[in-house]
Design an enzyme around this catalytic site. Sequence first.
Site, PDB file in Angstrom:
ATOM      1  CB  ILE A 105      44.480  43.316  71.703  1.00  0.00           C
ATOM      2  CG1 ILE A 105      44.146  41.956  72.347  1.00  0.00           C
ATOM      3  CG2 ILE A 105      44.901  44.175  72.747  1.00  0.00           C
ATOM      4  CD1 ILE A 105      45.408  41.098  72.729  1.00  0.00           C
ATOM      5  CB  ALA A 136      48.818  52.273  60.924  1.00  0.00           C
ATOM      6  CD  GLU A 137      52.220  48.966  58.156  1.00  0.00           C
ATOM      7  OE1 GLU A 137      52.733  48.091  57.801  1.00  0.00           O
ATOM      8  OE2 GLU A 137      52.284  50.193  57.435  1.00  0.00           O
ATOM      9  CB  ALA A 138      49.026  44.323  62.119  1.00  0.00           C
ATOM     10  CE  LYS A 188      52.140  43.168  64.898  1.00  0.00           C
ATOM     11  NZ  LYS A 188      53.255  43.406  65.421  1.00  0.00           N
ATOM     12  CG  ASP A 244      57.711  50.524  66.788  1.00  0.00           C
ATOM     13  OD1 ASP A 244      57.930  51.781  67.121  1.00  0.00           O
ATOM     14  OD2 ASP A 244      56.497  50.148  66.581  1.00  0.00           O
TER      15      ASP A 244
END
Length: 213
Positions: free
Chosen positions: A7, A11-13, A29, A126
């Site tokens: 999906i 940047a991290e996942a 995730k 966030d």
Amino acid sequence: MAEQVLIRQGAEARVYKTTMPDGRVAVAKQRFSKSYRHPDLDAKLTRGRLNQEARSLKRCKEHGICVPEVIRVDKSSATLFIEFIHGPTLKEWIVANGNPDQENELMATVGRILHQMHSFDVIHGDLTTSNMILDSSNQLVLIDFGLSQISSSAEDKAVDLYVLERAFISTHPNSERLFATVLEAYSVSEAARLILRRLEDVRQRGRKRDMSG
Ligand SMILES: Nc1ncnc2c1ncn2[C@@H]1O[C@H](COP(=O)(O)OP(=O)(O)O)[C@@H](O)[C@H]1O
Ligand SMILES: [Mg+2]
């Protein structure tokens, strides 16, 4: 292994839509390592965010906030399996929607939910209109707690709101009215009014930072 559809590559996942062995549709995730970070620090950060995301989701659920249910935490692959929520993100909904009354109502809901979340000391970390989904029964569901923390500090809560304010300004043109409605609905307790005064300070610091480049 069930079919996985990517999906989003963040940047991290990486976020996949997948099916659990029991047939439930889920989101996986998976956090991956960042080569520029020291491997030990990297593993620690990844583990910390995975755990904190699961913890905050559970805490919200316990207090009756709509969030995806945690299905499984797989530490070895740094993957969080959560319930898949069908529906547009709030961002997509705002862009597509033309009804100011509906919009206002939804913004008031956002304010009420954030007030409730802050009342039991979850800081999302966030808040954006992409990290909220409107599910098929029109419930607002909060997602993406990877940067969340538990804190009772008014400053942390004010910064949480400030992050959302900046997100509104940068994502939705002429959204001052929308965000004002969020804050109005948020401001239903003495603690909340204190946090809003704190938000004024946070904004001022933000403006100073902007001016000094
Ligand atoms: N539980 C979920 N159900 C449906 N879609 C989801 C879910 N969680 C995440 N998504 C989708 O994946 C995107 C990225 O997930 P998110 O948790 O926000 O990770 P990132 O840190 O990459 O922003 C979201 O904006 C949303 O479109
Ligand atoms: Mg996100």
